[in-house]
Structures are given as structure tokens and as C-alpha cells.
Write an enzyme that holds these catalytic residues in place. Sequence first.
Site, mmCIF file in Angstrom:
data_model
loop_
_atom_site.group_PDB
_atom_site.id
_atom_site.type_symbol
_atom_site.label_atom_id
_atom_site.label_comp_id
_atom_site.label_asym_id
_atom_site.label_seq_id
_atom_site.Cartn_x
_atom_site.Cartn_y
_atom_site.Cartn_z
ATOM 1 N N LYS A 195 0.841 -1.204 0.000
ATOM 2 C CA LYS A 195 0.000 0.000 0.000
ATOM 3 C C LYS A 195 0.876 1.254 0.000
ATOM 4 O O LYS A 195 0.612 2.217 -0.721
ATOM 5 C CB LYS A 195 -0.959 -0.018 1.200
ATOM 6 C CG LYS A 195 -2.061 -1.062 1.033
ATOM 7 C CD LYS A 195 -2.882 -1.303 2.291
ATOM 8 C CE LYS A 195 -3.794 -2.514 2.053
ATOM 9 N NZ LYS A 195 -4.627 -2.867 3.218
ATOM 10 N N GLN A 250 -5.020 -1.585 9.322
ATOM 11 C CA GLN A 250 -4.837 -2.925 8.749
ATOM 12 C C GLN A 250 -5.443 -3.981 9.676
ATOM 13 O O GLN A 250 -5.206 -3.971 10.879
ATOM 14 C CB GLN A 250 -3.339 -3.177 8.504
ATOM 15 C CG GLN A 250 -3.036 -4.456 7.767
ATOM 16 C CD GLN A 250 -3.557 -4.489 6.325
ATOM 17 O OE1 GLN A 250 -3.707 -3.447 5.682
ATOM 18 N NE2 GLN A 250 -3.841 -5.668 5.825
ATOM 19 N N ASP A 276 -11.300 2.292 3.303
ATOM 20 C CA ASP A 276 -11.536 0.845 3.157
ATOM 21 C C ASP A 276 -13.011 0.542 2.878
ATOM 22 O O ASP A 276 -13.347 -0.555 2.433
ATOM 23 C CB ASP A 276 -11.158 0.122 4.466
ATOM 24 C CG ASP A 276 -9.817 -0.586 4.388
ATOM 25 O OD1 ASP A 276 -9.463 -1.050 3.297
ATOM 26 O OD2 ASP A 276 -9.151 -0.684 5.432
HETATM 27 N N1 GUN Z 1 -6.651 -7.103 5.800
HETATM 28 C C1 GUN Z 1 -6.825 -7.879 4.707
HETATM 29 N N2 GUN Z 1 -7.398 -7.155 3.712
HETATM 30 C C2 GUN Z 1 -7.598 -5.911 4.185
HETATM 31 C C3 GUN Z 1 -8.123 -4.716 3.637
HETATM 32 O O1 GUN Z 1 -8.588 -4.650 2.497
HETATM 33 N N3 GUN Z 1 -8.131 -3.638 4.463
HETATM 34 C C4 GUN Z 1 -7.666 -3.689 5.733
HETATM 35 N N4 GUN Z 1 -7.740 -2.582 6.463
HETATM 36 N N5 GUN Z 1 -7.168 -4.774 6.276
HETATM 37 C C5 GUN Z 1 -7.124 -5.876 5.510
#
Ligand code: GUN
Length: 278
Positions: A52, A96, A119
Site C-alpha cells: 500500500k 490494517q 476501506d
Molecule cells: N486485511 C486484509 N485485507 C484488508 C483490507 O482490504 N483492508 C484492511 N484494512 N485490512 C485488511
Amino acid sequence: MATLIDGKKISTQIKDELKAKVEELQKQGTSVTLAVIQVGNDPASTVYVGNKKKACEYIGIKSLAYELPETTTQEELLDLVKKLNEDPEVNGILVQLPLPKHIDENLVIQTISPKKDVDGFHPQSVGALSIGQRGFVSCTPSGIIQLLKRSGIEIEGKECVIIGRSNIVGKPMALLMLRENATVTICHSRTKNLKEVAKRADILIVAIGKPRFINHEYVKEGAVVIDVGIHRDENNKLCGDVDFDDVLDKVTAITPVPGGVGPMTIAMLMNNCVESVL
Ligand code: GUN
């Protein structure tokens, strides 16, 4: 011959479009900033968070990394989220997941301002999606819509079967396909006659979390298959929820694993970050 839906290429296209948009915004004096919070050091999360940050760098989005120890209290995490909610320099907040067991994930998600919920996990974002109002949409399902559209696959009027009903993929996927005027069926672990139901699909979207579970018996001749799963098999080779080689002769288009849905999630996260300033 089946078409391979190239998520790597399409995600790069989207990121390049976003890069141009961010440059344009910067000329007008607007910058885009994403705060990324990771609690603990789950190795998979560290890889995701690293990807990211790299995508932010590529596009010209500023990323603020908060790497907090596993022992961080819920209170401390909530205080940080609240501080970032109030910070006018921060446009998007991403916590996350998964979080350590002593922290209530739902409470953390609900504390993120819906205006910064890139998200798309906040109940307000999910509610807005379900009634067709503006709001951030969960990145994997919106990435799948982009894969279909940019591959010239028509959605309107099609029978779409989604296998999996998670809050992050299955449910928002169903709402997005409905918004695109597909006829939508959601299947899950208690669905009876899964093979027969899956075989109705013109577009079959699979997010069940079981390696190579879906073989040719679940797929109608000429279907489009979207595979959300990612696993390592007994030979350490990456594979999806779909037995790719087994269904290939039956499908008109399919996403590979890796290089299908995976790269789209981050591209759509970047898209949400840019939208957060518009
Ligand atoms: N953990 C696995 N996929 C995601 C996601 O798309 N966003 C977040 N915040 N955590 C994750």
C-alpha cells in the site's frame, strides 16, 4: 480460447490515471494523504501494508505510517484514530486488519470518520452502498467491477452467482452487481445444491477461501469466472479458490491467481484516497 483477465495490467492503468489526477490536484495546491496503521507484526499484514505504501509513492499520495506494538491498548488505538479524524492534513485512514485479539475491530472501524473511511468498512459506508447513496466502497468488490467493465464484459441482465457472504467481499459484491443491474444470487456454506446454483451463473464470483474448490462441475459453458481466493498449495505454488486448469476449457474469461483480483484491491484503495479529496 478463454480470455485471461489481466488484473496487473488493468490495475496499472488505473494507478496511472490516478497519478495524473494527483499531479493535477497538486498543481491546484491540493495534496492527498493516507494514514496507515498497523498494530503488531503479522507477516502477511506487513507485506500488504508495504504494498500500500509503495502504491501511494507511485501515485504521489503521501503516506503516514503508524507501526504500533502488539501491546498497544484499544484506548491508545482509538485515541490515534480520533486524532487522525480531526487532522485536516489526513484524507484517508486505514487500519490494517486483523487486529490483536484484545482490540475490538468493530469498535475501531466505527471510530474512523466515514469521510476518511477509504476501506469502506464503516457501517455508514456499507449502509450508503445498500441504498445507493454516495460513500466509500470496499476495494476488492469495486476492483472486480472495474475488471469486468474494462474487459468489456457486460453485467446488465446477467445471472451473477457469488460464492461467499463476507462483509468485505461477498455482501458488497452482491450490492455492486445489483447496482449494475445483474440478477444476483449469494451462496454460502449452508447452500444446498451448490453445483446446480453455481452453474446458473453467467458471471461466477468465488470468495470461499478453499484452495481449488471450484472445478468444471460448478461452471456453466461460456461463463466468466472471477477468483478472489489466494492460497499456497502443497508445492508452495500460489493458487485461487478455483481449479484454474480444470475450468479453463469451459469459460470465456477468467482471472488468474496471482495477477487477477489481487492487484485491483490496492488500485481501488488508491482510487478511494483520491476521491476523499474531491
Ligand atoms: N486485511 C486484509 N485485507 C484488508 C483490507 O482490504 N483492508 C484492511 N484494512 N485490512 C485488511
